[in-house]
Every structure is written in structure tokens, then in C-alpha cells.
Design a protein around this motif. Structure first.
Motif, mmCIF file in Angstrom:
data_model
loop_
_atom_site.group_PDB
_atom_site.id
_atom_site.type_symbol
_atom_site.label_atom_id
_atom_site.label_comp_id
_atom_site.label_asym_id
_atom_site.label_seq_id
_atom_site.Cartn_x
_atom_site.Cartn_y
_atom_site.Cartn_z
ATOM 1 N N TRP A 257 0.834 -1.210 0.000
ATOM 2 C CA TRP A 257 0.000 0.000 0.000
ATOM 3 C C TRP A 257 0.867 1.258 0.000
ATOM 4 C CZ3 TRP A 257 -0.718 3.761 3.933
ATOM 5 C CH2 TRP A 257 -1.814 4.626 3.741
ATOM 6 N N ARG B 270 -4.968 7.444 -5.877
ATOM 7 C CA ARG B 270 -6.101 6.571 -6.163
ATOM 8 C C ARG B 270 -5.716 5.096 -6.107
ATOM 9 N NH1 ARG B 270 -11.411 7.087 -5.522
ATOM 10 N NH2 ARG B 270 -12.496 5.499 -6.755
ATOM 11 N N VAL C 238 -6.351 3.635 -2.683
ATOM 12 C CA VAL C 238 -7.760 3.371 -2.411
ATOM 13 C C VAL C 238 -8.207 2.085 -3.105
ATOM 14 C CG1 VAL C 238 -10.115 4.247 -2.684
ATOM 15 C CG2 VAL C 238 -8.243 5.832 -2.139
ATOM 16 N N GLU C 239 -7.830 1.946 -4.363
ATOM 17 C CA GLU C 239 -8.227 0.770 -5.136
ATOM 18 C C GLU C 239 -7.595 -0.502 -4.584
ATOM 19 O OE1 GLU C 239 -7.111 1.841 -9.088
ATOM 20 O OE2 GLU C 239 -8.824 3.211 -9.350
ATOM 21 N N ARG D 225 -9.544 -1.725 -1.635
ATOM 22 C CA ARG D 225 -10.900 -2.147 -1.987
ATOM 23 C C ARG D 225 -10.959 -3.583 -2.509
ATOM 24 N NH1 ARG D 225 -13.544 3.151 -5.069
ATOM 25 N NH2 ARG D 225 -14.100 4.305 -3.167
ATOM 26 N N GLN D 226 -9.816 -4.156 -2.790
ATOM 27 C CA GLN D 226 -9.809 -5.529 -3.302
ATOM 28 C C GLN D 226 -10.286 -6.495 -2.208
ATOM 29 O OE1 GLN D 226 -6.144 -6.168 -6.142
ATOM 30 N NE2 GLN D 226 -5.500 -4.924 -4.406
ATOM 31 N N PRO D 227 -11.307 -7.290 -2.497
ATOM 32 C CA PRO D 227 -11.858 -8.177 -1.462
ATOM 33 C C PRO D 227 -10.830 -9.120 -0.849
ATOM 34 C CG PRO D 227 -13.352 -8.052 -3.340
ATOM 35 C CD PRO D 227 -12.083 -7.366 -3.747
ATOM 36 N N HIS E 288 -8.843 -7.630 2.273
ATOM 37 C CA HIS E 288 -9.562 -7.692 3.548
ATOM 38 C C HIS E 288 -9.649 -9.124 4.051
ATOM 39 C CE1 HIS E 288 -13.470 -7.334 6.003
ATOM 40 N NE2 HIS E 288 -12.474 -6.895 6.738
ATOM 41 N N VAL F 238 -9.136 -0.106 5.674
ATOM 42 C CA VAL F 238 -10.112 -0.800 4.809
ATOM 43 C C VAL F 238 -11.543 -0.579 5.281
ATOM 44 C CG1 VAL F 238 -8.432 -2.575 4.176
ATOM 45 C CG2 VAL F 238 -10.032 -3.015 6.050
#
Length: 321
Positions: free
Chosen positions: A223, A229, A232-233, A236-238, A241, A277
């Protein structure tokens, strides 16, 4: 979870970055080193239970100003003192890295690199002797992972040193963290290698071990390498998390977890990433576990000021979680 009021959040203590607050023996080590009582320090380290991460004690001692001169005096009288060799090597590493700074390589001058390498080569001499005398001394191998990285000895040599460490200490969190750095692209590795190694650490460790924290550290490093951006993207990746949840539940959020050396840093990585997240419930659980304990990283990576970054994410997690 019940809403946390703003007045309650405003009364929360500021983060405490002193390692002695989590482990009071750090204060004793500092005081005993200042008094140059080597016999007491040796007795303490030699008496640590089997499997204890002795890099903790070495890390405290390497920050003592002038300890390198004292260790040379100790070694003049006892040339095969493995702990003294390791502390001397670790201190040389610390001095060298202060010269280099933590700046990206492109912002480090030729003179700074020369200073770093001079001290790392001196560290190597002491650490090679230490591991030759006692191949099972974990802290010496952990320091040799840092010298391998700084001297750019390559991925294969770093892995060889890590394998020598884990032959005696299979889930050594300090060694794992240092090899993980080597495996990141900034040190000639790849994200595939870094994430793969982190998962290897997690799955190979028993329930409740800190090794799951390597998954969090790898995601944090990835990260940090991104901008705007892209950050952030990435979060957001499942799968990011999902991997963090699995790693936390196998380590610091496991019922088998015990607060051993380095736990504050590992729990901090989970707290930070769950905050980023948007998993405020798990972030809040991590912050509750920490109380007001903190380590410089990862919070220094989340803002100009580590204290402010910690407070911002803690207050948000407790308010929303």
C-alpha cells in the motif's frame, strides 16, 4: 457496538511509544547497560526461556549510546562472548543506518551509502564470528539479515541466512520481518515473493503466533508503494480484507494469542490496516487490546506525525466500531 462519544474519545490517553511501557525489562536493560554491568546483562539474556526472541534485548542494547566502545572492551577480555559480538554488530548496523537514513535510495548520497557500508562491513565481522561460535544464536542471524540487505548480497544469500536462523527458531518474528523487507521490490524482490513469504510464515506457525502479522506488514508495504487513487483501489480488493481477517484471527485476535515481544507492532499493523479498509469493528478490537501502547511503525507511515495518525485512526475505529 454502542456509539463512543466525542467527549470519551477526547479523554483517551495519547499513544505511548516507549517499549518499556509494554515490557518493563527494557528499562532495566537500559539502566544496567548505562551502569556497564555486563555480568547482569549476560545472566539475564542467558536465563531467558527457550524460544524467547533475544533480538528484543539486543535491540534495546544497540540503542545505548557508546555501547560499541564498551563491547570492544568486553571482547578484549572475552573474545568469544557471543552476546557481546552480537550487540557490537547490531550497534554498527544502527550507526550505519542512521548515516544512510530511511530515505528512498534515490535520495541517499554516495557519501551516506559509503558510511552505511563501512559500518555494515564492521558489523558483519562481529556477527560472522558470533554465528560461527554459536550457530543457534537467533539475534546474530537476525542482524545478519539486515547486513545482507544493506550490503546488497542478494535474495539467495538472505534466504540462506534466514534458513540458518529458522533451523533453530522456526517462527522468529524479527527474522521474518527482516526477510520480508528483502523480498519487497525496493530491495530487489517482488510483491509475489513478499506476499508469498508472508503467507508461508502465517500458515507454518501455530495458532496465536505473531507470524500472521507478516501478512499485514506485506499489505502495508504494498500500500505504501502506491500513490493516490491506487492506494484506495488496492484496499478495496476483497482478497486484501479477507487475508487480513484470516491473518489476524490466526494471530493477535486468536484466543491462543499471548503478548510476547513485538506484539505491539504486529497488533498496530492490524489496527492500521483494518482502519484503512473500513473494518472498524476489528480495528476497535485491536485498539482495545493495545490500550495506549504503540510502536513507531506502522503509524509513522500513515501521516506526518505518528502520534496524530494513531489518534485519528483509533478515535475513528472506536467511534464507528
Amino acid at each position: 457496538m454502542q456509539h463512543t462519544s466525542a467527549s470519551f474519545l477526547s479523554r483517551l490517553a495519547r499513544p505511548d511509544f516507549d517499549i518499556a511501557s509494554a515490557f518493563p525489562e527494557a528499562s532495566w536493560l537500559r539502566q544496567t547497560a548505562a551502569a556497564r554491568d555486563w555480568a547482569s546483562i549476560r545472566s539475564y539474556v542467558d536465563g531467558l526461556p527457550q524460544g524467547t526472541n533475544r533480538s528484543f534485548a539486543v535491540g534495546i542494547l544497540q540503542d545505548v549510546r557508546g555501547v560499541e566502545d564498551w563491547m570492544r572492551e568486553v571482547l578484549a577480555a572475552a573474545p568469544e562472548d557471543v552476546l557481546a559480538l552480537t550487540v557490537l554488530g547490531a550497534r554498527e548496523v544502527r550507526i550505519g543506518w542512521k548515516i544512510r537514513t530511511d530515505a528512498p535510495a534515490e535520495n541517499v548520497s554516495r557519501k551516506q551509502f559509503a558510511g552505511l557500508h563501512t559500518h555494515l562491513r564492521q558489523a558483519e565481522q562481529a556477527l560472522i564470528r558470533a554465528t560461527a561460535i554459536d550457530p543457534a544464536f537467533d539475534a546474530a542471524w537476525a542482524e545478519r539479515l539486515t547486513t545482507a540487505m544493506g550490503l546488497q548480497l542478494g535474495q539467495a544469500e538472505a534466504r540462506r541466512r534466514y534458513d540458518r536462523l529458522t533451523a533453530h527458531h522456526p517462527h522468529h518474528i524479527t527474522g521474518q520481518g527482516r526477510l520480508l523487507q528483502q523480498l519487497c521490490p525496493k530491495w530487489g524482490g517482488s510483491w509475489e515473493a513478499a506476499h508469498g513469504f508472508a503467507r508461508e510464515c502465517m500458515t507454518g506457525a501455530p495458532e496465536g503466533a505473531l507470524s500472521g502479522g507478516m501478512v499485514a506488514e506485506a499489505h502495508m508495504e504494498h500500500w505504501i508503494s502506491l500513490n493516490g487513487r491506487e492506494r484506495v483501489e488496492y484496499l478495496r480488493q476483497p482478497h486484501v480484507h479477507a487475508e487480513l481477517v484470516e491473518a489476524a484471527e490466526r494471530s493477535t485476535l486468536s484466543p491462543h494469542f499471548r503478548p510476547v515481544y513485538a506484539w505491539v507492532t504486529v497488533q498496530g499493523y492490524f489496527a492500521a490496516l483494518f482502519s484503512l479498509v473500513g473494518d472498524h469493528a476489528r480495528a476497535a478490537a485491536c485498539f482495545h487490546s493495545l490500550g495506549n501502547l504503540a510502536s513507531e511503525y506502522p503509524w509513522a507511515e500513515l501521516g506526518v506525525n505518528a502520534t496524530d495518525a494513531y489518534i485519528k485512526h483509533r478515535n475513528s475505529a472506536l467511534a464507528k466500531g
